[in-house]
Design a protein around this motif. Structure first.
Motif, PDB file in Angstrom:
ATOM      1  N   ARG A 103       0.808  -1.226   0.000  1.00  0.00           N
ATOM      2  CA  ARG A 103       0.000   0.000   0.000  1.00  0.00           C
ATOM      3  C   ARG A 103       0.839   1.272   0.000  1.00  0.00           C
ATOM      4  O   ARG A 103       0.372   2.308  -0.445  1.00  0.00           O
ATOM      5  CB  ARG A 103      -0.931   0.001   1.213  1.00  0.00           C
ATOM      6  CG  ARG A 103      -2.018  -1.065   1.157  1.00  0.00           C
ATOM      7  CD  ARG A 103      -2.993  -0.936   2.317  1.00  0.00           C
ATOM      8  NE  ARG A 103      -4.125  -1.837   2.153  1.00  0.00           N
ATOM      9  CZ  ARG A 103      -4.195  -3.054   2.673  1.00  0.00           C
ATOM     10  NH1 ARG A 103      -3.176  -3.512   3.409  1.00  0.00           N
ATOM     11  NH2 ARG A 103      -5.260  -3.813   2.468  1.00  0.00           N
ATOM     12  N   GLY A 104       2.048   1.231   0.512  1.00  0.00           N
ATOM     13  CA  GLY A 104       2.872   2.432   0.561  1.00  0.00           C
ATOM     14  C   GLY A 104       3.716   2.459   1.822  1.00  0.00           C
ATOM     15  O   GLY A 104       3.498   1.688   2.757  1.00  0.00           O
ATOM     16  N   MET A 105       4.672   3.369   1.851  1.00  0.00           N
ATOM     17  CA  MET A 105       5.608   3.425   2.976  1.00  0.00           C
ATOM     18  C   MET A 105       5.049   4.179   4.173  1.00  0.00           C
ATOM     19  O   MET A 105       5.424   3.917   5.300  1.00  0.00           O
ATOM     20  CB  MET A 105       6.917   4.077   2.518  1.00  0.00           C
ATOM     21  CG  MET A 105       7.652   3.279   1.476  1.00  0.00           C
ATOM     22  SD  MET A 105       9.184   4.061   0.970  1.00  0.00           S
ATOM     23  CE  MET A 105       9.685   2.949  -0.346  1.00  0.00           C
ATOM     24  N   PHE A 106       4.192   5.170   3.938  1.00  0.00           N
ATOM     25  CA  PHE A 106       3.653   5.993   5.024  1.00  0.00           C
ATOM     26  C   PHE A 106       4.802   6.519   5.898  1.00  0.00           C
ATOM     27  O   PHE A 106       4.801   6.353   7.118  1.00  0.00           O
ATOM     28  CB  PHE A 106       2.653   5.204   5.866  1.00  0.00           C
ATOM     29  CG  PHE A 106       1.439   4.752   5.096  1.00  0.00           C
ATOM     30  CD1 PHE A 106       0.312   5.555   5.014  1.00  0.00           C
ATOM     31  CD2 PHE A 106       1.432   3.534   4.433  1.00  0.00           C
ATOM     32  CE1 PHE A 106      -0.807   5.148   4.295  1.00  0.00           C
ATOM     33  CE2 PHE A 106       0.320   3.118   3.715  1.00  0.00           C
ATOM     34  CZ  PHE A 106      -0.796   3.933   3.639  1.00  0.00           C
ATOM     35  N   SER A 107       5.783   7.136   5.262  1.00  0.00           N
ATOM     36  CA  SER A 107       6.964   7.624   5.978  1.00  0.00           C
ATOM     37  C   SER A 107       6.585   8.742   6.931  1.00  0.00           C
ATOM     38  O   SER A 107       5.998   9.746   6.526  1.00  0.00           O
ATOM     39  CB  SER A 107       8.018   8.108   4.976  1.00  0.00           C
ATOM     40  OG  SER A 107       8.465   7.031   4.177  1.00  0.00           O
ATOM     41  N   THR A 108       6.938   8.585   8.193  1.00  0.00           N
ATOM     42  CA  THR A 108       6.509   9.528   9.227  1.00  0.00           C
ATOM     43  C   THR A 108       7.617  10.426   9.755  1.00  0.00           C
ATOM     44  O   THR A 108       7.340  11.392  10.475  1.00  0.00           O
ATOM     45  CB  THR A 108       5.920   8.764  10.420  1.00  0.00           C
ATOM     46  OG1 THR A 108       6.880   7.800  10.887  1.00  0.00           O
ATOM     47  CG2 THR A 108       4.633   8.045  10.012  1.00  0.00           C
ATOM     48  N   PHE A 109       8.869  10.146   9.436  1.00  0.00           N
ATOM     49  CA  PHE A 109       9.995  10.917   9.957  1.00  0.00           C
ATOM     50  C   PHE A 109      11.004  11.108   8.820  1.00  0.00           C
ATOM     51  O   PHE A 109      11.287  10.158   8.084  1.00  0.00           O
ATOM     52  CB  PHE A 109      10.653  10.150  11.107  1.00  0.00           C
ATOM     53  CG  PHE A 109      11.868  10.817  11.682  1.00  0.00           C
ATOM     54  CD1 PHE A 109      11.752  11.688  12.744  1.00  0.00           C
ATOM     55  CD2 PHE A 109      13.126  10.570  11.161  1.00  0.00           C
ATOM     56  CE1 PHE A 109      12.883  12.295  13.283  1.00  0.00           C
ATOM     57  CE2 PHE A 109      14.256  11.176  11.687  1.00  0.00           C
ATOM     58  CZ  PHE A 109      14.127  12.037  12.756  1.00  0.00           C
ATOM     59  N   HIS A 110      11.475  12.306   8.567  1.00  0.00           N
ATOM     60  CA  HIS A 110      11.424  13.521   9.347  1.00  0.00           C
ATOM     61  C   HIS A 110      10.405  14.471   8.723  1.00  0.00           C
ATOM     62  O   HIS A 110      10.435  14.681   7.510  1.00  0.00           O
ATOM     63  CB  HIS A 110      12.813  14.153   9.379  1.00  0.00           C
ATOM     64  CG  HIS A 110      13.036  15.214  10.387  1.00  0.00           C
ATOM     65  ND1 HIS A 110      12.447  16.457  10.336  1.00  0.00           N
ATOM     66  CD2 HIS A 110      13.775  15.218  11.529  1.00  0.00           C
ATOM     67  CE1 HIS A 110      12.837  17.187  11.350  1.00  0.00           C
ATOM     68  NE2 HIS A 110      13.631  16.472  12.104  1.00  0.00           N
TER      69      HIS A 110
END
Length: 356
Positions: free
Chosen positions: A271-278
């Motif tokens: 579905r995706g990485m959903f990168s939260t940082f930075h």
């Protein structure tokens, strides 16, 4: 000079890729597991530039070949967290609302004082459970004032060491424990949540210390905490959620091993990485905040929310307890060797002294 320059870049990118494969826990080695997407993009640019800008010859062949090798190795790790890969957690179709649970996970960044933005998102999305990381007494005061009426069930661990943790729930919590699993200044929350349907599920909230120059010289203690929880989930299989800032990326050796040890699934896969940082640096982002689920759950929705002053974006996930669909999932399994290595890592973490 362009040929040697691109060749050197290609070599450095390949070296940074190979270093991440070294089975040592020093922070500077483990740090190369994080920017796989960024390294892959740079390798792709380097390969394209080498092919288009260099004259046919050894520099063109070497630079293009090494860059493409780097790109292929990195894609092997990151493609499962793109839409090019099959989903690991099945989607929910017309699920009963009383079997759903929505979690909002937010690392607030202790010095951040923009609580209003986070509280506005909580009011907008109305999650069943709010989990905050790095929350101190000031954050507790803001959260209590805004949430205690609608989210009356809570667990509060205000700390000033960047590892405070708060949980507010509109659903009933039971058998709740605050545990200090590996290090005596790093808490975790272990509890059962009763859904509106009456079903009970288990929830772990984690925030282990990262391998970093200012935190810990090795990833040993982070790895051990994740593996210890993974072993407990394996020993007592039931409907389980794990949520928090794990200070590790989804594709790392440790996180993937945690999933195999525990049998947990990652709803982001496919579905995706959903990168939260930075949150402040778009080119330097990776997925540090996680929600893992046992095979008893399907996914209704998942999204990364807007920035609110922290260096992390919040994550919002709605899951549905559907035990009748658990056979639709392929549960990851660890080998006996991996289980033995996990036990050795946990034992070593209890005897080795951390140096920062």
């Amino acid at each position: 000079m362009l040929g040697p320059l691109l060749g050197c870049i290609a070599v450095l990118l390949l070296l940074s890729t190979l270093i991440a494969r070294i089975r040592l826990r020093w922070w500077w080695i483990r740090s190369f597991e994080f920017p796989r997407l960024q390294i892959a993009l740079l390798a792709g640019v380097c390969a394209l530039a080498s092919w288009m800008l260099l004259e046919p010859g050894k520099w063109r062949m070497a630079s293009t070949g090494l860059s493409l090798l780097t790109l292929l190795i990195q894609l092997r790790y990151i493609i499962p967290w793109t839409r090019l890969w099959p989903v690991q957690v099945k989607s929910t179709h017309e699920a009963p609302s009383n079997q759903k649970i929505t979690l909002l996970i937010a690392n607030v960044l202790t010095p951040n004082r923009k609580a209003d933005k986070l509280l506005s998102m909580i009011e907008q999305y109305q999650p069943d459970i709010v989990l905050t990381l790095e929350s101190d007494q000031w954050w507790q005061d803001q959260l209590d004032q805004a949430l205690e009426d609608k989210w009356p069930n809570s667990v509060k661990i205000p700390l000033d060491n960047l590892y405070g943790m708060h949980m507010y729930s509109r659903l009933t919590l039971s058998e709740t424990e605050v545990k200090w699993l590996i290090q005596d200044d790093i808490p975790s929350i272990h509890t059962y949540v009763t859904l509106e349907s009456g079903d009970r599920i288990r929830l772990y909230a984690l925030h282990p210390r990262p391998p970093a120059p200012s935190e810990s010289e090795k990833s040993l203690w982070r790895d051990a905490e994740l593996l210890l929880v993974g072993k407990e989930i394996h020993r007592h299989p039931s409907a389980t959620l794990v949520a928090g800032d794990l200070n590790d990326v989804a594709w790392s050796r440790t996180t993937r091993r945690f999933c195999r040890i525990s049998g947990m699934l990652d709803p982001r896969r496919g579905r995706g990485m959903f990168s939260t940082f930075h949150a402040n640096y778009p080119v330097l982002r990776w997925p540090l905040d996680h929600v893992f689920v046992s095979e008893h759950f399907t996914l209704d929705s998942m999204q990364r929310l807007d920035a609110f002053g922290s260096d992390h974006f919040p994550i919002l996930a709605t899951l549905c307890y559907r035990p009748t669909r658990q056979n639709e999932h392929e549960t990851p399994e660890a080998s006996q060797e991996e289980r033995q290595e996990a036990s050795e890592t946990i034992e070593k973490s209890k005897t080795e002294t951390q140096q920062t």
